[in-house]
Design a protein around this motif. Sequence first.
Motif, PDB file in Angstrom:
ATOM      1  N   LYS A 133      15.077  36.367  93.125  1.00  0.00           N
ATOM      2  CA  LYS A 133      15.409  35.085  93.747  1.00  0.00           C
ATOM      3  C   LYS A 133      16.319  35.315  94.958  1.00  0.00           C
ATOM      4  O   LYS A 133      15.907  35.913  95.927  1.00  0.00           O
ATOM      5  CB  LYS A 133      16.013  34.133  92.715  1.00  0.00           C
ATOM      6  N   THR A 134      17.566  34.893  94.903  1.00  0.00           N
ATOM      7  CA  THR A 134      18.456  35.038  96.063  1.00  0.00           C
ATOM      8  C   THR A 134      19.368  36.246  95.957  1.00  0.00           C
ATOM      9  O   THR A 134      20.267  36.410  96.793  1.00  0.00           O
ATOM     10  CB  THR A 134      19.318  33.772  96.232  1.00  0.00           C
ATOM     11  N   PHE A 135      19.179  37.077  94.955  1.00  0.00           N
ATOM     12  CA  PHE A 135      20.012  38.272  94.777  1.00  0.00           C
ATOM     13  C   PHE A 135      19.238  39.500  95.238  1.00  0.00           C
ATOM     14  O   PHE A 135      18.099  39.718  94.843  1.00  0.00           O
ATOM     15  CB  PHE A 135      20.394  38.423  93.299  1.00  0.00           C
ATOM     16  N   ARG A 136      19.877  40.301  96.106  1.00  0.00           N
ATOM     17  CA  ARG A 136      19.254  41.537  96.589  1.00  0.00           C
ATOM     18  C   ARG A 136      20.176  42.708  96.292  1.00  0.00           C
ATOM     19  O   ARG A 136      21.384  42.644  96.555  1.00  0.00           O
ATOM     20  CB  ARG A 136      18.995  41.454  98.091  1.00  0.00           C
ATOM     21  N   GLY A 137      19.585  43.752  95.720  1.00  0.00           N
ATOM     22  CA  GLY A 137      20.349  44.942  95.374  1.00  0.00           C
ATOM     23  C   GLY A 137      19.776  46.173  96.062  1.00  0.00           C
ATOM     24  O   GLY A 137      18.555  46.283  96.266  1.00  0.00           O
ATOM     25  N   PHE A 138      20.660  47.111  96.416  1.00  0.00           N
ATOM     26  CA  PHE A 138      20.256  48.321  97.135  1.00  0.00           C
ATOM     27  C   PHE A 138      20.940  49.526  96.486  1.00  0.00           C
ATOM     28  O   PHE A 138      22.171  49.549  96.361  1.00  0.00           O
ATOM     29  CB  PHE A 138      20.655  48.235  98.614  1.00  0.00           C
ATOM     30  N   ILE A 139      20.137  50.485  96.070  1.00  0.00           N
ATOM     31  CA  ILE A 139      20.646  51.743  95.522  1.00  0.00           C
ATOM     32  C   ILE A 139      20.003  52.867  96.329  1.00  0.00           C
ATOM     33  O   ILE A 139      18.770  52.966  96.398  1.00  0.00           O
ATOM     34  CB  ILE A 139      20.301  51.896  94.027  1.00  0.00           C
ATOM     35  N   ARG A 140      20.833  53.707  96.937  1.00  0.00           N
ATOM     36  CA  ARG A 140      20.320  54.709  97.860  1.00  0.00           C
ATOM     37  C   ARG A 140      21.020  56.050  97.633  1.00  0.00           C
ATOM     38  O   ARG A 140      22.253  56.099  97.514  1.00  0.00           O
ATOM     39  CB  ARG A 140      20.542  54.250  99.309  1.00  0.00           C
ATOM     40  N   LEU A 141      20.233  57.111  97.598  1.00  0.00           N
ATOM     41  CA  LEU A 141      20.755  58.472  97.544  1.00  0.00           C
ATOM     42  C   LEU A 141      20.336  59.148  98.846  1.00  0.00           C
ATOM     43  O   LEU A 141      19.159  59.458  99.049  1.00  0.00           O
ATOM     44  CB  LEU A 141      20.192  59.212  96.331  1.00  0.00           C
TER      45      LEU A 141
ATOM     46  N   THR B 194      14.296  37.992 104.815  1.00  0.00           N
ATOM     47  CA  THR B 194      14.443  38.185 103.370  1.00  0.00           C
ATOM     48  C   THR B 194      13.826  39.496 102.897  1.00  0.00           C
ATOM     49  O   THR B 194      13.736  39.730 101.699  1.00  0.00           O
ATOM     50  CB  THR B 194      13.785  37.025 102.611  1.00  0.00           C
ATOM     51  N   SER B 195      13.394  40.358 103.829  1.00  0.00           N
ATOM     52  CA  SER B 195      12.769  41.615 103.446  1.00  0.00           C
ATOM     53  C   SER B 195      13.805  42.561 102.849  1.00  0.00           C
ATOM     54  O   SER B 195      15.005  42.421 103.070  1.00  0.00           O
ATOM     55  CB  SER B 195      12.102  42.276 104.653  1.00  0.00           C
ATOM     56  N   ILE B 196      13.327  43.546 102.092  1.00  0.00           N
ATOM     57  CA  ILE B 196      14.247  44.466 101.422  1.00  0.00           C
ATOM     58  C   ILE B 196      13.907  45.930 101.672  1.00  0.00           C
ATOM     59  O   ILE B 196      14.678  46.806 101.277  1.00  0.00           O
ATOM     60  CB  ILE B 196      14.267  44.219  99.896  1.00  0.00           C
ATOM     61  N   ASN B 197      12.790  46.236 102.312  1.00  0.00           N
ATOM     62  CA  ASN B 197      12.413  47.658 102.405  1.00  0.00           C
ATOM     63  C   ASN B 197      13.137  48.410 103.511  1.00  0.00           C
ATOM     64  O   ASN B 197      13.213  49.630 103.477  1.00  0.00           O
ATOM     65  CB  ASN B 197      10.890  47.822 102.537  1.00  0.00           C
ATOM     66  N   ASP B 198      13.705  47.702 104.511  1.00  0.00           N
ATOM     67  CA  ASP B 198      14.374  48.371 105.632  1.00  0.00           C
ATOM     68  C   ASP B 198      15.872  48.115 105.552  1.00  0.00           C
ATOM     69  O   ASP B 198      16.367  47.055 105.938  1.00  0.00           O
ATOM     70  CB  ASP B 198      13.809  47.869 106.958  1.00  0.00           C
TER      71      ASP B 198
ATOM     72  N   TYR C  31      10.999  41.305  93.296  1.00  0.00           N
ATOM     73  CA  TYR C  31      10.404  41.971  94.441  1.00  0.00           C
ATOM     74  C   TYR C  31      11.036  43.366  94.522  1.00  0.00           C
ATOM     75  O   TYR C  31      12.255  43.495  94.556  1.00  0.00           O
ATOM     76  CB  TYR C  31      10.670  41.199  95.731  1.00  0.00           C
ATOM     77  N   LEU C  32      10.197  44.377  94.558  1.00  0.00           N
ATOM     78  CA  LEU C  32      10.665  45.756  94.449  1.00  0.00           C
ATOM     79  C   LEU C  32      10.195  46.576  95.642  1.00  0.00           C
ATOM     80  O   LEU C  32       9.072  46.414  96.126  1.00  0.00           O
ATOM     81  CB  LEU C  32      10.135  46.376  93.152  1.00  0.00           C
ATOM     82  N   ALA C  33      11.071  47.436  96.141  1.00  0.00           N
ATOM     83  CA  ALA C  33      10.714  48.404  97.193  1.00  0.00           C
ATOM     84  C   ALA C  33      11.449  49.697  96.876  1.00  0.00           C
ATOM     85  O   ALA C  33      12.682  49.732  96.888  1.00  0.00           O
ATOM     86  CB  ALA C  33      11.090  47.882  98.570  1.00  0.00           C
ATOM     87  N   MET C  34      10.705  50.754  96.588  1.00  0.00           N
ATOM     88  CA  MET C  34      11.319  52.043  96.282  1.00  0.00           C
ATOM     89  C   MET C  34      10.518  53.143  96.946  1.00  0.00           C
ATOM     90  O   MET C  34       9.300  53.038  97.113  1.00  0.00           O
ATOM     91  CB  MET C  34      11.392  52.270  94.773  1.00  0.00           C
ATOM     92  N   GLY C  35      11.211  54.208  97.372  1.00  0.00           N
ATOM     93  CA  GLY C  35      10.494  55.270  98.035  1.00  0.00           C
ATOM     94  C   GLY C  35      11.411  56.254  98.721  1.00  0.00           C
ATOM     95  O   GLY C  35      12.556  56.472  98.303  1.00  0.00           O
ATOM     96  N   VAL C  36      10.915  56.814  99.836  1.00  0.00           N
ATOM     97  CA  VAL C  36      11.613  57.871 100.552  1.00  0.00           C
ATOM     98  C   VAL C  36      11.618  57.548 102.042  1.00  0.00           C
ATOM     99  O   VAL C  36      10.613  57.077 102.597  1.00  0.00           O
ATOM    100  CB  VAL C  36      10.926  59.235 100.320  1.00  0.00           C
ATOM    101  N   GLU C  37      12.755  57.790 102.681  1.00  0.00           N
ATOM    102  CA  GLU C  37      12.886  57.672 104.128  1.00  0.00           C
ATOM    103  C   GLU C  37      13.084  59.049 104.732  1.00  0.00           C
ATOM    104  O   GLU C  37      13.801  59.883 104.164  1.00  0.00           O
ATOM    105  CB  GLU C  37      14.097  56.810 104.503  1.00  0.00           C
TER     106      GLU C  37
ATOM    107  N   HIS D  90      15.305  49.420  96.230  1.00  0.00           N
ATOM    108  CA  HIS D  90      15.755  48.096  96.665  1.00  0.00           C
ATOM    109  C   HIS D  90      15.014  47.041  95.855  1.00  0.00           C
ATOM    110  O   HIS D  90      13.827  47.208  95.549  1.00  0.00           O
ATOM    111  CB  HIS D  90      15.456  47.866  98.151  1.00  0.00           C
ATOM    112  N   PHE D  91      15.676  45.947  95.521  1.00  0.00           N
ATOM    113  CA  PHE D  91      15.019  44.891  94.768  1.00  0.00           C
ATOM    114  C   PHE D  91      15.617  43.536  95.108  1.00  0.00           C
ATOM    115  O   PHE D  91      16.751  43.434  95.591  1.00  0.00           O
ATOM    116  CB  PHE D  91      15.112  45.144  93.255  1.00  0.00           C
ATOM    117  N   ARG D  92      14.827  42.499  94.858  1.00  0.00           N
ATOM    118  CA  ARG D  92      15.276  41.126  95.060  1.00  0.00           C
ATOM    119  C   ARG D  92      14.838  40.278  93.895  1.00  0.00           C
ATOM    120  O   ARG D  92      13.663  40.305  93.488  1.00  0.00           O
ATOM    121  CB  ARG D  92      14.713  40.558  96.373  1.00  0.00           C
TER     122      ARG D  92
END
Length: 692
Positions: A642-650, A90-94, A594-600, A638-640
């Motif tokens: 409950k059971t919805f996960r969204g991903f926005i990436r540039l 259920t992780s969202i950061n990777d 649940y929020l994960a934002m940053g740089v790869e 990236h965010f979650r």
Amino acid sequence: MKRRRYRLLSFIACALLLLLANAYTAHAQYPTTNTRPGLDTTVSYDSQGRPIHKRTNSGNDSLKHRDPLEDSITITYKFFDSTRIRKLDTSINDFSTRYPVSPKYVDLGNLGTAAQSLLFNPWLKPGFDAGFHAFDLYRYSIEDTKFYQTTRPFTELAYLLGSSSEQMGGITHTQNRSPNFNFAFNYRFALSPGKFRNQNTSFNNIRFNTAYVSPNKRYSSFFIFINNRVNAADNGGVQADSSLNALTGQLNSPFQVPTRLANNAGKGSPNPFNTSFATGTHLSETILMYRQQYDFGQKDSIVTDSSVIKLFYPRFRFQHTIKYSTLSYNYTDGDVIDSNYSKYFNMQAITGDTISYKDKWNDLTNELAIISYPEKNNLNQFLKLGAGYQALQGKFVYYNGDTTFGLTRNNIYLNGEYRNRTRNQKWDIFASGQFFASGAYTGDYAALISLRSQISKKLGYLSLGFQNVNRSVSFVYDSRSSFPSLSEGNFGKENITHIFANVDVTALQMKLNGDYYAITNLPYFSDFFNAKQYSSLFNVLHVSAEKKFPLSKFWNLYSEVHLQQKTGAAPVNLPTFFTADRLVFEGNFFKNLYLAMGVEVRYYSPYKMDNYSPFTGQFFNQGSYTTSNRPDINGFLHFRIKTFRGFIRLENLNTFNIANGSAGFGRYNFTSEHYAGRTLWLHTGIWWNFIN
């Protein structure tokens, strides 16, 4: 356009049917009354076989307790042929756990094109291998099939939209129709027109699998159906790398850049509604596998205040596995430009305007095995001995499709396996072996032994292993293959020794890994057509470290570093240094967010990366072109909820460049010689879980 509409309509129809099926079965499935003789009929059982007492009060009880499982789910899974129980991620950061091409791979500039690992990754299976692995990332396999156990029907819908009309979607659904029977369904599709001429790709994957255990727990069966289809156009790369410099800061489309194949500008366009092409690769694969088991053992039971729960401990098992698979791999060019073939690929003059190479294989395997369990209370300890018969049929269509050739091969192999995971979880031993006793691959074998032990609760786990594989070269190196492989002669068996060690330091959130390879008789391609074998012994050493660095309450750095080096003059080129890092602001906010934002950042040191031959479907060794790429940089949110996960990436922010007095994203990284990667790319996606 009709084909794309059909795929989208199929995707929507499947999603609606699965949701309706969930609604239909949700109220009827759990709990189910167990009417087996000897059990208390006032007790019902959930999908895990746990007793649930029926209520005897027929009136409305305002003080009745709420079922704690009413709105929740317990779901676990095992990979095929594995005893380890896992939970859903259920992780969202990777994001790489959801995208087919991980940071350890590079493709040819577009999703669905041929991809190659940046780390040394030899093929470690004996016996038959067709030799086409450039599209493995886009295929389902038996090894990655998940067998679930769930207390509620579970569905996941996924949809990803990228730049240039790139799309990827999928459905995962599983449910227990009874405590003893589970089925799962996976479907995935992708469409990607790409930025360059004749770069459009598509792939479709379907998988259906079931697991059944009889009420007396003596008989069990597993079924897997897989269908993979990959269609990847190929343009052979750009004619001149310098031609991309003129696009920086301008509105010119990369589609106008001349390419080495399919360079007829009047045909084709970067159109998401058109998935057909004249030049490229078509891969089609179907796998059917059925395994059944019957156990002899000891009966037992647990007696509670109001019920009797029957148990069964297997001590001796008969196992039968039958697998049938077909694989078709085809390169075709229906719009041959003869001058390009001779100029860029040193290929002899072609008669006609169409060429086609096609290998098709049918593989039927029957295997019988006997398994012994020394301890009744530890099913993770067993000894397995088996034997199998394999019948192979190959059909090869040469050049213009007028000439065909057939081949039949029959093989007998022996195998064995020993596993022992102690009940205190401190020792885990695994050993396996396979030997081809007769047939075309006589003398091929594979042996593996590994040991895992808990050093201490603070220092974590240590794993050590040894592996040796002696294998015949893949069939694509054989002159009888339809693909234009110009070999030096009969190749000897390739031998690979692999020694590895892993340390998982739980307290420090760190993993250390080491791999040592010793290889002789390495087969390889030296150019677009010539196959050779490097007979001398050479070594490859690979060490890596992964660690999570907590920087503050919400800031974390996830870092992964690899170092690898070969010895001798072997035709293997590898980046000496590779790293993938994520700087993430993450945490739980506003109760359900649940929020994960940053740089790869991904970087690999300059090296002479392999070129790609569409005519053989192989990456090949070259010694003239060296990469000089910038680090790949991606920003993400990236965010979650409950059971919805969204991903926005540039992605590919590193392609920003200023040239000729204007700014733009036009500084290309090259993923292979003459193959340019993506520039600025936007990905938005959702993964939504439904529990009924």
